[in-house]
Design a protein around this motif. Structure first.
Motif, PDB file in Angstrom:
ATOM      1  N   UNK A 271       0.838  -1.192   0.000  1.00 45.13           N
ATOM      2  CA  UNK A 271       0.000   0.000   0.000  1.00 45.13           C
ATOM      3  C   UNK A 271       0.869   1.237   0.000  1.00 45.13           C
ATOM      4  N   UNK A 272       0.457   2.254  -0.748  1.00 42.25           N
ATOM      5  CA  UNK A 272       1.084   3.565  -0.635  1.00 42.25           C
ATOM      6  C   UNK A 272       0.606   4.157   0.691  1.00 42.25           C
ATOM      7  N   UNK A 273       1.492   4.299   1.630  1.00 36.62           N
ATOM      8  CA  UNK A 273       1.041   4.709   2.952  1.00 36.62           C
ATOM      9  C   UNK A 273       1.944   5.794   3.526  1.00 36.62           C
ATOM     10  N   UNK A 274       1.368   6.535   4.441  1.00 32.66           N
ATOM     11  CA  UNK A 274       2.125   7.548   5.157  1.00 32.66           C
ATOM     12  C   UNK A 274       2.812   6.916   6.359  1.00 32.66           C
TER      13      UNK A 274
ATOM     14  N   UNK B  68      -3.229   1.630  11.207  1.00 27.62           N
ATOM     15  CA  UNK B  68      -4.475   1.850  10.475  1.00 27.62           C
ATOM     16  C   UNK B  68      -4.727   0.724   9.492  1.00 27.62           C
ATOM     17  N   UNK B  69      -3.669   0.299   8.792  1.00 25.23           N
ATOM     18  CA  UNK B  69      -3.809  -0.819   7.861  1.00 25.23           C
ATOM     19  C   UNK B  69      -4.207  -2.084   8.598  1.00 25.23           C
ATOM     20  N   UNK B  70      -3.688  -2.261   9.818  1.00 22.07           N
ATOM     21  CA  UNK B  70      -4.006  -3.460  10.583  1.00 22.07           C
ATOM     22  C   UNK B  70      -5.470  -3.450  11.023  1.00 22.07           C
TER      23      UNK B  70
ATOM     24  N   UNK C  99       1.299  -7.243   6.175  1.00 17.12           N
ATOM     25  CA  UNK C  99       2.710  -7.372   5.805  1.00 17.12           C
ATOM     26  C   UNK C  99       3.496  -6.146   6.247  1.00 17.12           C
ATOM     27  N   UNK C 100       4.647  -6.383   6.858  1.00 16.36           N
ATOM     28  CA  UNK C 100       5.615  -5.338   7.177  1.00 16.36           C
ATOM     29  C   UNK C 100       6.989  -5.869   6.802  1.00 16.36           C
ATOM     30  N   UNK C 101       7.610  -5.262   5.834  1.00 13.94           N
ATOM     31  CA  UNK C 101       8.912  -5.756   5.420  1.00 13.94           C
ATOM     32  C   UNK C 101       9.496  -4.952   4.282  1.00 13.94           C
ATOM     33  N   UNK C 102      10.573  -5.509   3.691  1.00 16.36           N
ATOM     34  CA  UNK C 102      11.325  -4.832   2.633  1.00 16.36           C
ATOM     35  C   UNK C 102      11.436  -5.709   1.388  1.00 16.36           C
ATOM     36  N   UNK C 103      10.496  -6.622   1.207  1.00 18.68           N
ATOM     37  CA  UNK C 103      10.495  -7.533   0.054  1.00 18.68           C
ATOM     38  C   UNK C 103      11.786  -8.333  -0.024  1.00 18.68           C
TER      39      UNK C 103
ATOM     40  N   UNK D  83      13.079   0.531   1.496  1.00 19.08           N
ATOM     41  CA  UNK D  83      12.431   1.113   2.689  1.00 19.08           C
ATOM     42  C   UNK D  83      11.390   0.145   3.249  1.00 19.08           C
ATOM     43  N   UNK D  84      11.093   0.286   4.520  1.00 16.55           N
ATOM     44  CA  UNK D  84      10.074  -0.540   5.152  1.00 16.55           C
ATOM     45  C   UNK D  84       8.710  -0.216   4.536  1.00 16.55           C
ATOM     46  N   UNK D  85       7.978  -1.248   4.154  1.00 15.35           N
ATOM     47  CA  UNK D  85       6.683  -1.053   3.507  1.00 15.35           C
ATOM     48  C   UNK D  85       5.604  -1.853   4.227  1.00 15.35           C
ATOM     49  N   UNK D  86       4.363  -1.378   4.046  1.00 13.43           N
ATOM     50  CA  UNK D  86       3.225  -1.986   4.716  1.00 13.43           C
ATOM     51  C   UNK D  86       2.227  -2.465   3.667  1.00 13.43           C
ATOM     52  N   UNK D  87       1.535  -3.547   3.987  1.00 14.00           N
ATOM     53  CA  UNK D  87       0.551  -4.052   3.045  1.00 14.00           C
ATOM     54  C   UNK D  87      -0.282  -5.160   3.647  1.00 14.00           C
TER      55      UNK D  87
END
Length: 433
Positions: free
Chosen positions: A49-52, A58-60, A81-85, A91-95
């Motif tokens: 997700x494109x997230x701030x 909030x995603x959770x 998901x929380x990670x860096x692929x 960068x750390x990303x959320x999804x």
């Protein structure tokens, strides 16, 4: 909840249990990756997700809401998901972590068929989408999809339809940061938006929003086309509130039993007035009655489509293969040969020519309500296949393949051969007196 701390039932999935990341798509909410969950032993879809910054909670919360939507006709949410692929430099990303469906989306299927799906399969898809949407609308509080379209309907291995991206409109409200969309993307979304949503920026979505989108989706399934294809998004935005809808001129109700009732339901769904549109429960009842008329043909329809998809996959991998006729008596005894049995019976109406190029244009699926008629003929089992950079290919059973080793040939673009006897330093050219 203990001491003001919220406890989530949805697990957090990180890179330490994911492997083999492969990007498979993208959308307005972010990129989609296929990955292997090493502890579960299965493939999953990771939707970034494109997230701030700081919005993972909030995603959770939204994933928790979507996690409650456990139904066979909606894609399951397996975690956050929380990670860096798998790449420490990212960068750390959320999804979200979702179940992975290898057949892709309904949009992919319609494009590959270049025609509507066969009748019973099309009706089952329509019924399954209505069942999934009715389930979401019956939850407390109800979940509104607000982006129902073919690309958000995924297909299982047996072509069962499952709704995805439901509830992500609320995720977008909390965690998404849009960088802008082009007219093509916007036009695709506009095609499934109701007129009331296009008339006012202060519009508050309701269940009728999804019902309208479902009506347009039904049109896409029946015709195999994208609504308003090639029309500028600004014109779509202007004309829908004025009452324009997808064209029905090409739909022949006389070809399929119950199709007139389906068209009537479709037009009720995209009615100009939201309060006149049916509920999804009404849609379930109406389509169930129509589907029952054709259900006996479902297995044949699914088999035909899966066979066509498999043929397309084989065809795409053999685009450069040359196939030519060669009787058994012409086979060189030194050739390598593998005979698996007598001549097979194949569903075809074409005869061999002396030399043919295998064509890979997709076969058009039969129209809704068409009855399949097949001609059978015996094919010649002796086929010579000329290939490059492969050892051999055998398609089907009960046939023979003759593989002959041939000398390498110089490519037409290669430079001409060099005379080694005249240019070798140890053999200088002779001068003639």
């Amino acid at each position: 909840m203990d001491g003001g701390e919220m406890r989530f039932r949805v697990s957090v999935v990180r890179d330490d249990c994911l492997d083999r990341f492969l990007r498979v798509g993208s959308g307005g909410f972010g990129q989609i990756f296929r990955a292997r969950h090493t502890l579960w032993g299965t493939d999953v879809a990771v939707k970034l997700l494109h997230y701030k910054e700081g919005s993972a909670s909030s995603a959770q919360r939204e994933a928790e809401l979507m996690f409650d939507a456990g139904n066979s006709n909606v894609v399951r949410v397996l975690g956050v998901y929380e990670g860096r692929l798998g790449d420490p430099q990212r960068p750390l990303q959320c999804g979200l972590v979702l179940e992975f469906l290898a057949r892709g989306s309904l949009e992919d299927l319609l494009q590959r068929l270049a025609a509507p799906p066969p009748c019973a399969l099309a009706l089952r898809m329509a019924l399954q989408v209505s069942l999934g949407m009715n389930f979401l609308h019956q939850l407390t509080p109800p979940i509104l999809h607000l982006d129902l379209k073919p690309s958000n309907v995924l297909l299982s291995d047996s072509l069962d339809a499952k709704i995805t991206d439901f509830g992500l409109s609320r995720v977008a409200e909390n965690v998404c940061k849009y960088t802008g969309v082009n007219d093509e993307d916007e036009g695709g979304t506009l095609s499934y938006m109701p007129p009331e949503a296009l008339q006012s920026s202060s519009y508050k979505p309701s269940k009728a929003f999804d019902v309208y989108s479902y009506g347009i989706l039904l049109w896409s399934i029946i015709t195999g086309k994208e609504p308003y294809s090639g029309v500028q998004s600004s014109l779509v935005r202007f004309r829908i509130p004025l009452g324009d809808r997808p064209d029905l001129a090409s739909v022949d109700c006389s070809e399929t039993e119950g199709l007139d009732e389906l068209l009537k339901l479709m037009m009720q769904c995209w009615d100009q007035e939201p309060h006149r549109r049916p509920s999804f429960l009404d849609c379930v009842h109406a389509i169930t009655a129509i589907y029952t008329m054709h259900a006996r043909r479902l297995n044949d329809d699914v088999h035909d489509v899966l066979e066509q998809l498999q043929d397309d996959e084989i065809c795409s991998s053999l685009r450069s293969v040359q196939i030519s006729r060669k009787p058994h008596r012409e086979v060189d005894p030194q050739d390598l040969s593998c005979v698996t049995g007598p001549a097979p019976q194949q569903e075809t109406a074409a005869a061999y020519t002396e030399t043919v190029q295998k064509e890979c244009s997709p076969r058009a699926a039969p129209p809704v309500g068409a009855i399949r008629k097949t001609q059978r003929q015996t094919s010649n089992p002796a086929v010579q296949v000329s290939m490059s950079n492969v050892f051999g290919v055998q398609i089907g059973n009960n046939n023979s393949m003759n593989i002959t080793q041939k000398p390498r040939q110089r490519h037409r673009t290669a430079p001409s051969a060099v005379n080694t006897h005249s240019s070798h330093p140890q053999n200088p050219p002779q001068k003639h007196q």
